[in-house]
Design a protein around this motif. Structure first.
Motif, mmCIF file in Angstrom:
data_model
loop_
_atom_site.group_PDB
_atom_site.id
_atom_site.type_symbol
_atom_site.label_atom_id
_atom_site.label_comp_id
_atom_site.label_asym_id
_atom_site.label_seq_id
_atom_site.Cartn_x
_atom_site.Cartn_y
_atom_site.Cartn_z
ATOM 1 N N GLN A 168 1.114 -1.120 -0.317
ATOM 2 C CA GLN A 168 -0.331 -0.120 -0.095
ATOM 3 C C GLN A 168 0.971 1.395 0.294
ATOM 4 O O GLN A 168 2.296 1.252 0.299
ATOM 5 C CB GLN A 168 -1.123 -0.435 1.493
ATOM 6 C CG GLN A 168 -1.560 0.353 1.379
ATOM 7 C CD GLN A 168 -3.061 1.239 2.482
ATOM 8 O OE1 GLN A 168 -2.847 -0.038 3.315
ATOM 9 N NE2 GLN A 168 -3.927 1.384 2.799
ATOM 10 N N THR A 169 1.002 2.468 -0.866
ATOM 11 C CA THR A 169 1.465 3.707 -0.019
ATOM 12 C C THR A 169 0.648 4.654 0.139
ATOM 13 O O THR A 169 -1.380 4.347 -0.282
ATOM 14 C CB THR A 169 1.378 4.060 -2.114
ATOM 15 O OG1 THR A 169 0.478 4.224 -2.578
ATOM 16 C CG2 THR A 169 2.797 3.126 -2.174
ATOM 17 N N ARG A 170 0.821 5.667 0.548
ATOM 18 C CA ARG A 170 0.182 7.262 1.182
ATOM 19 C C ARG A 170 0.220 7.802 1.321
ATOM 20 O O ARG A 170 1.527 8.016 0.937
ATOM 21 C CB ARG A 170 -0.532 6.521 2.239
ATOM 22 C CG ARG A 170 0.288 6.135 3.918
ATOM 23 C CD ARG A 170 0.437 5.316 4.895
ATOM 24 N NE ARG A 170 -1.461 5.923 5.396
ATOM 25 C CZ ARG A 170 -2.193 4.427 4.014
ATOM 26 N NH1 ARG A 170 -1.633 3.130 4.368
ATOM 27 N NH2 ARG A 170 -3.757 4.826 5.237
ATOM 28 N N ARG A 171 -0.733 9.195 1.250
ATOM 29 C CA ARG A 171 0.483 9.838 0.767
ATOM 30 C C ARG A 171 0.642 11.038 2.974
ATOM 31 O O ARG A 171 -1.505 9.955 3.725
ATOM 32 C CB ARG A 171 -0.500 11.426 0.506
ATOM 33 C CG ARG A 171 -0.361 10.840 -0.940
ATOM 34 C CD ARG A 171 -0.874 11.968 -1.598
ATOM 35 N NE ARG A 171 -0.768 11.915 -3.296
ATOM 36 C CZ ARG A 171 0.240 12.295 -4.322
ATOM 37 N NH1 ARG A 171 1.453 12.981 -3.595
ATOM 38 N NH2 ARG A 171 0.865 11.790 -4.906
ATOM 39 N N ILE A 172 1.026 11.594 3.654
ATOM 40 C CA ILE A 172 0.986 12.271 4.706
ATOM 41 C C ILE A 172 1.460 13.825 4.888
ATOM 42 O O ILE A 172 1.729 14.297 3.905
ATOM 43 C CB ILE A 172 1.457 11.224 5.645
ATOM 44 C CG1 ILE A 172 3.287 11.568 5.890
ATOM 45 C CG2 ILE A 172 1.587 9.722 6.211
ATOM 46 C CD1 ILE A 172 4.589 10.734 6.662
ATOM 47 N N ARG B 269 5.310 10.616 0.482
ATOM 48 C CA ARG B 269 4.182 10.224 0.089
ATOM 49 C C ARG B 269 5.334 8.263 0.670
ATOM 50 O O ARG B 269 6.213 8.109 1.175
ATOM 51 C CB ARG B 269 4.090 9.123 -1.310
ATOM 52 C CG ARG B 269 3.328 9.952 -1.659
ATOM 53 C CD ARG B 269 3.473 9.436 -3.435
ATOM 54 N NE ARG B 269 4.197 10.055 -3.956
ATOM 55 C CZ ARG B 269 5.227 9.163 -3.929
ATOM 56 N NH1 ARG B 269 5.405 8.472 -5.103
ATOM 57 N NH2 ARG B 269 6.351 9.701 -5.606
ATOM 58 N N THR C 297 4.405 0.875 1.970
ATOM 59 C CA THR C 297 4.571 0.207 3.008
ATOM 60 C C THR C 297 5.031 -1.824 2.312
ATOM 61 O O THR C 297 4.276 -2.239 1.447
ATOM 62 C CB THR C 297 3.103 -0.497 3.449
ATOM 63 O OG1 THR C 297 2.771 1.391 4.593
ATOM 64 C CG2 THR C 297 4.116 -1.328 5.030
ATOM 65 N N THR D 145 8.154 -0.226 6.483
ATOM 66 C CA THR D 145 7.803 1.372 5.949
ATOM 67 C C THR D 145 8.805 2.523 4.860
ATOM 68 O O THR D 145 10.027 2.440 5.189
ATOM 69 C CB THR D 145 6.973 2.244 6.315
ATOM 70 O OG1 THR D 145 7.849 2.293 8.187
ATOM 71 C CG2 THR D 145 5.582 1.636 6.725
ATOM 72 N N GLU E 267 5.738 8.687 -8.970
ATOM 73 C CA GLU E 267 4.204 7.986 -8.574
ATOM 74 C C GLU E 267 4.062 6.129 -9.374
ATOM 75 O O GLU E 267 4.035 5.303 -8.069
ATOM 76 C CB GLU E 267 3.415 8.653 -8.813
ATOM 77 C CG GLU E 267 2.768 8.547 -7.107
ATOM 78 C CD GLU E 267 1.429 9.578 -6.969
ATOM 79 O OE1 GLU E 267 0.491 9.513 -7.492
ATOM 80 O OE2 GLU E 267 1.842 11.376 -7.528
ATOM 81 N N GLN F 200 3.730 1.806 -7.247
ATOM 82 C CA GLN F 200 2.803 1.447 -7.868
ATOM 83 C C GLN F 200 2.142 0.247 -5.629
ATOM 84 O O GLN F 200 3.791 -0.933 -5.964
ATOM 85 C CB GLN F 200 2.264 1.092 -8.464
ATOM 86 C CG GLN F 200 2.069 2.704 -9.421
ATOM 87 C CD GLN F 200 0.454 3.158 -8.463
ATOM 88 O OE1 GLN F 200 -0.427 3.142 -8.592
ATOM 89 N NE2 GLN F 200 1.170 4.570 -9.266
ATOM 90 N N THR F 201 1.190 -0.355 -4.980
ATOM 91 C CA THR F 201 0.695 -1.371 -5.554
ATOM 92 C C THR F 201 1.030 -2.508 -5.858
ATOM 93 O O THR F 201 0.765 -2.160 -6.914
ATOM 94 C CB THR F 201 -0.372 -1.290 -4.451
ATOM 95 O OG1 THR F 201 -1.071 -0.371 -3.444
ATOM 96 C CG2 THR F 201 -0.798 -3.090 -3.859
#
Ligand SMILES: *Cc1c(COP(=O)(O)O)cnc(C)c1O
Length: 401
Positions: A277-281, A300, A303, A341, A349, A353-354
């Motif tokens: 999974q990827t996410r923005r914080i 970004r 995990t 992580t 991007e 990717q997942t």
């Protein structure tokens, strides 16, 4: 042997020629695997040949064994053993009798020596599985001799003498008793006299020469039997240390036997882990247990599917990196049991990717490199390799031939 997809690049090792090569896997394994360990048994065989040839200088015919303890340093003893036997290796070492029993079912013929020795009551198990104990003291010697009498046939014996490690092996006093009372070997076939070096990776350490002298002194009292002293690094101390049988482990698996110098061995393992999974914080947010990493900028985070349960040590927190599509990617935050992580802010991007595979071990990060980040040695990195990885065995000859 090759359970992966045929390389399609015969004679070319992707680990050398294509730094970003992904592991070859069949479709089902590919879909399911969170992380993939690829073991190049062709490189192990080439490393074995190189070490064997190191023992063939000056017209001497030194034989080369293979140490397969700890599941061949994490690479898979039941696959590596038969592959090396096919290459010409005739003698194998493990630590535990259970390792010997497991290996025996894959290699019916070859001598397998159990370095940890003979535990009381296991004599008949050794005989039943055709295993040879390294005899580490006089008590083990008499127990083994009694077993030979019971079974009414000569059994192979390996005598381990302690020349300075002070861990296993005949003490100097016991060695003297044996030298004076050769009858203690009656009914046994003395297959090998061995000792083990304390600091062979330190070429300037005087303990090496001292052990050599002590070993030679003992051998003068016990002439005739085959002899063995050198582990991987010991081979590089030169022909004086070679005796009749070389006993490498680490170097077979690509670990550098010459710390601080260029590694003469071919790399053997690559490890790729999948992005789950990827996410923005935002800036100033924390990642993972304990909030141990905090973003300095909008970031970004990716995990990946490995953790300390897979041998990725917790001490690696905030001090190592992986590689993804040519980018060096920092490992951030605490290592979890199953997850790690990454800060992928600087990776395009589309690459992060997942499902994408990142290189944990490979051309950019050797086991020796990761060991340095983890304040340990590559032996520990290799033997800690987890059992949850999809394992792919390839047999690719070295690229430079
Ligand atoms: C582990 C071991 C070896 C192999 O040592 P490496 O440094 O891995 O080459 C050889 N002999 C003995 C007695 C060992 O325990």
């Amino acid at each position: 042997m090759d359970s992966g997809v045929a390389a399609g690049t015969a004679g070319v090792s992707p680990t050398v020629a294509e730094p970003d090569a992904r592991p070859a896997m069949d479709d089902a394994a590919n879909r399911r695997a969170g992380a993939v360990l690829t073991v190049n048994v062709g490189a192990i065989a080439a490393n074995w040949r190189g070490l064997r040839d190191a023992g063939r200088v000056a017209n001497r015919q030194v034989d080369c064994a293979a140490v397969l303890k700890a599941d061949a340093y994490g690479t898979g003893a039941r696959i590596v053993g038969p592959r090396l036997a096919a290459e010409g290796c005739r003698q194998f070492f493990v630590a535990h009798i259970e390792e010997g029993i497991a290996l025996r079912s894959a290699m019916p013929e070859h001598p397998i020596c159990v370095l940890n020795g003979l535990l009381p009551g296991t004599e008949d198990d050794f005989v039943a599985h055709g295993l040879t104990p390294a005899l580490n003291h006089l008590g083990q010697l008499s127990a083994w001799r009694a077993a030979a009498q019971r079974h009414n046939r000569p059994l192979d014996a390996v005598i381990h003498v302690d020349t300075g490690m002070h861990r296993l092996g005949f003490s100097p006093e016991e060695a003297q008793v044996l030298a004076n009372e050769r009858g203690r070997l009656r009914g046994l076939r003395l297959a090998l006299i061995m000792s083990h070096l304390v600091a062979s990776e330190e070429q300037g350490n005087p303990i090496n020469g001292e052990q050599l002298q002590r070993f030679r002194a003992f051998l003068r009292t016990m002439p005739g039997a085959p002899t063995s002293l050198a582990n991987s690094s010991g081979i590089f101390l030169g022909p004086d240390y070679h005796f009749d049988l070389l006993r490498p482990g680490a170097a077979l698996y690509g670990i550098n036997p010459l710390p601080g110098q260029p590694n003469p061995m071919l790399p053997v393992v690559t490890l790729h882990a999948r992005i789950l999974q990827t996410r923005r914080i935002d800036a100033l947010q924390t990642v993972g247990y304990g909030g141990a990493w905090r973003s300095a900028r909008p970031s970004r985070v990716a995990t990946i599917a490995l953790g300390y349960a897979d041998g990725y040590f917790r001490i690696l927190i905030n001090r190592t990196h992986v590689h993804l599509a040519g980018h060096r990617v920092p490992v951030i935050g605490r290592i979890s049991m199953d997850l790690v992580t990454l800060d992928v802010t600087d990776v395009p991007e589309a690459e992060a990717q997942t499902g994408a595979l990142v290189e944990v071990l490979g051309p950019h990060t050797s086991p020796d490199d990761l060991a340095e980040h983890a304040r340990t040695n590559a032996y520990e990195v290799m033997t800690a390799l987890g059992h949850r990885y999809a394992r792919v065995y390839v047999d690719r000859p070295e690229s430079t031939e």
